[in-house]
Design a protein around this motif. Sequence first.
Motif, PDB file in Angstrom:
ATOM      1  N   SER A 276       0.834  -1.205   0.000  1.00 13.45           N
ATOM      2  CA  SER A 276       0.000   0.000   0.000  1.00 13.45           C
ATOM      3  C   SER A 276       0.866   1.251   0.000  1.00 13.45           C
ATOM      4  O   SER A 276       0.612   2.208  -0.738  1.00 13.45           O
ATOM      5  CB  SER A 276      -0.919  -0.014   1.223  1.00 13.45           C
ATOM      6  N   GLU A 277       1.899   1.221   0.808  1.00 13.22           N
ATOM      7  CA  GLU A 277       2.801   2.372   0.901  1.00 13.22           C
ATOM      8  C   GLU A 277       3.606   2.532  -0.390  1.00 13.22           C
ATOM      9  O   GLU A 277       3.790   3.655  -0.883  1.00 13.22           O
ATOM     10  CB  GLU A 277       3.744   2.176   2.082  1.00 13.22           C
ATOM     11  N   ALA A 278       4.062   1.419  -0.946  1.00 13.31           N
ATOM     12  CA  ALA A 278       4.807   1.474  -2.202  1.00 13.31           C
ATOM     13  C   ALA A 278       3.934   1.996  -3.333  1.00 13.31           C
ATOM     14  O   ALA A 278       4.385   2.776  -4.179  1.00 13.31           O
ATOM     15  CB  ALA A 278       5.339   0.082  -2.550  1.00 13.31           C
ATOM     16  N   CYS A 279       2.684   1.584  -3.340  1.00 14.98           N
ATOM     17  CA  CYS A 279       1.753   2.039  -4.368  1.00 14.98           C
ATOM     18  C   CYS A 279       1.544   3.551  -4.283  1.00 14.98           C
ATOM     19  O   CYS A 279       1.567   4.251  -5.300  1.00 14.98           O
ATOM     20  CB  CYS A 279       0.427   1.307  -4.232  1.00 14.98           C
ATOM     21  N   ALA A 280       1.341   4.057  -3.092  1.00 17.61           N
ATOM     22  CA  ALA A 280       1.136   5.499  -2.909  1.00 17.61           C
ATOM     23  C   ALA A 280       2.345   6.285  -3.394  1.00 17.61           C
ATOM     24  O   ALA A 280       2.214   7.332  -4.050  1.00 17.61           O
ATOM     25  CB  ALA A 280       0.852   5.801  -1.446  1.00 17.61           C
ATOM     26  N   ARG A 281       3.538   5.785  -3.101  1.00 17.88           N
ATOM     27  CA  ARG A 281       4.757   6.461  -3.550  1.00 17.88           C
ATOM     28  C   ARG A 281       4.895   6.373  -5.061  1.00 17.88           C
ATOM     29  O   ARG A 281       5.312   7.336  -5.717  1.00 17.88           O
ATOM     30  CB  ARG A 281       5.965   5.815  -2.871  1.00 17.88           C
ATOM     31  N   SER A 282       4.525   5.243  -5.647  1.00 19.37           N
ATOM     32  CA  SER A 282       4.593   5.075  -7.084  1.00 19.37           C
ATOM     33  C   SER A 282       3.645   6.040  -7.798  1.00 19.37           C
ATOM     34  O   SER A 282       3.999   6.621  -8.832  1.00 19.37           O
ATOM     35  CB  SER A 282       4.242   3.630  -7.459  1.00 19.37           C
ATOM     36  N   VAL A 283       2.463   6.221  -7.257  1.00 20.15           N
ATOM     37  CA  VAL A 283       1.497   7.154  -7.851  1.00 20.15           C
ATOM     38  C   VAL A 283       2.039   8.580  -7.813  1.00 20.15           C
ATOM     39  O   VAL A 283       1.905   9.350  -8.778  1.00 20.15           O
ATOM     40  CB  VAL A 283       0.138   7.056  -7.129  1.00 20.15           C
ATOM     41  N   GLU A 284       2.660   8.933  -6.707  1.00 19.37           N
ATOM     42  CA  GLU A 284       3.265  10.271  -6.595  1.00 19.37           C
ATOM     43  C   GLU A 284       4.346  10.473  -7.652  1.00 19.37           C
ATOM     44  O   GLU A 284       4.405  11.523  -8.321  1.00 19.37           O
ATOM     45  CB  GLU A 284       3.863  10.445  -5.196  1.00 19.37           C
ATOM     46  N   LEU A 285       5.197   9.473  -7.838  1.00 23.25           N
ATOM     47  CA  LEU A 285       6.249   9.555  -8.854  1.00 23.25           C
ATOM     48  C   LEU A 285       5.650   9.610 -10.258  1.00 23.25           C
ATOM     49  O   LEU A 285       6.167  10.313 -11.143  1.00 23.25           O
ATOM     50  CB  LEU A 285       7.185   8.363  -8.723  1.00 23.25           C
ATOM     51  N   SER A 286       4.567   8.878 -10.468  1.00 21.70           N
ATOM     52  CA  SER A 286       3.902   8.878 -11.772  1.00 21.70           C
ATOM     53  C   SER A 286       3.377  10.267 -12.112  1.00 21.70           C
ATOM     54  O   SER A 286       3.532  10.742 -13.248  1.00 21.70           O
ATOM     55  CB  SER A 286       2.752   7.872 -11.781  1.00 21.70           C
TER      56      SER A 286
END
Length: 410
Positions: A276-286
């Motif tokens: 969940s945390e990795a996904c949130a960070r990935s969305v921010e980078l996207s």
Amino acid sequence: MSLQLFAENGFFNTSVDAIAKGADVSRATLYQYFPGKDEIFVELLNECGGALIRVARRIGELGPTERGLDNLNWWLGEWSWVFEKYRTMFVQWAVVASVDAEVRPEVMAFITEYNKRLAARLEQSEVDGLDPVTTATVISAVVHRLNLFHHTGRTYDANLEVLVSNLSIFLQLLAFPETSDEILASLASRTVGSARIADPVAPRMTGLSVEERGAGLSKRAAATIRSLVDAGAAQFATKGYYRTSVDDIVAEAGFARGTFYKYFSEKQDLLLAVSSEACARSVELSDRLQDLDLTSEDDTDLRAWLHDFLAFMDTYIGSIDVWAEQNTESALVADVGIYAQTRLDRAAEAALTTVTRPYPFDPTAAALILRAVLTRLPEALRELSPEATDEQIVELLVVCLRRGFFAHNI
């Protein structure tokens, strides 16, 4: 039988007992031929690696000519054929090589030898402006990873010929940026045709994040959850998810085993929190990626983004590998991974289609090539040179992106 079990369960979830049972022999009989499953894996690795070596021996002359591009395109097509034939081993190869497993040295030895062969051919072809060994490392890393994406169903049903042709153009410009537009356009009939990447549907992740799990609890309890998630991410990154135990996690966090089960039902529950945390960070980078001007003379923002992406991969590579392997028992973990990956690919597609090229380049293929560069190349460079700094890795990433995607537009 071992190959089938590795395909169904993954390397780390396959036991010697399962292999013996599947082969209809006793453990004692199996041990007469192999000391354990690591040696079976190495035997299979040598078989598929040998097939790649045979293809590499037949690479024709490379260079900034139509013949050079045709030879590169042929080789990439042959590599893809070998990957298809031995795809189970290549998929497990990627997983095993990313963690501290007993067979990792064997995998690394083969990669090193293969890159030496490729570097020798590039040196003969007078690759332009890049060290042949580094260029060989880039090429083998990106080709292997893009094939991995295709053969694990992570390319949005893109046609394989389209992927190979676009990869040929990318690598041709990387090695020989002076290649003319007319030569690059010679692959036009095989270079376009993929559907654009659709907007992903966000999975239901309510209650999974660290903040939600700690809501209503004391500050001390919330801090404990935070520590356990950080410890889990660190252990998954170091040892891989499947080789990490709850004992490893609590030892890293400095807590008793009972403390873990007070906040998480099992290791997979912790994986959900990390994912969940990795996904949130990935969305921010996207979101940041799609706003980047990759052709700007001022590459400050691009370099900052690449540094942040490296930090993201270093922190969450354990859970990202689980997403990639697609062997998790949790459908939600898989859905989170697909969502994060698709958001990043959509952003890459947007960032890479901001210019009009004088030769065809498929937007979906471009996004997938960028994903391969970002997710595999830093690791490959560290394998080549363990002392490589993030700044050096970012420098090469910038060169790869500028030359491979925009050599004729900057």
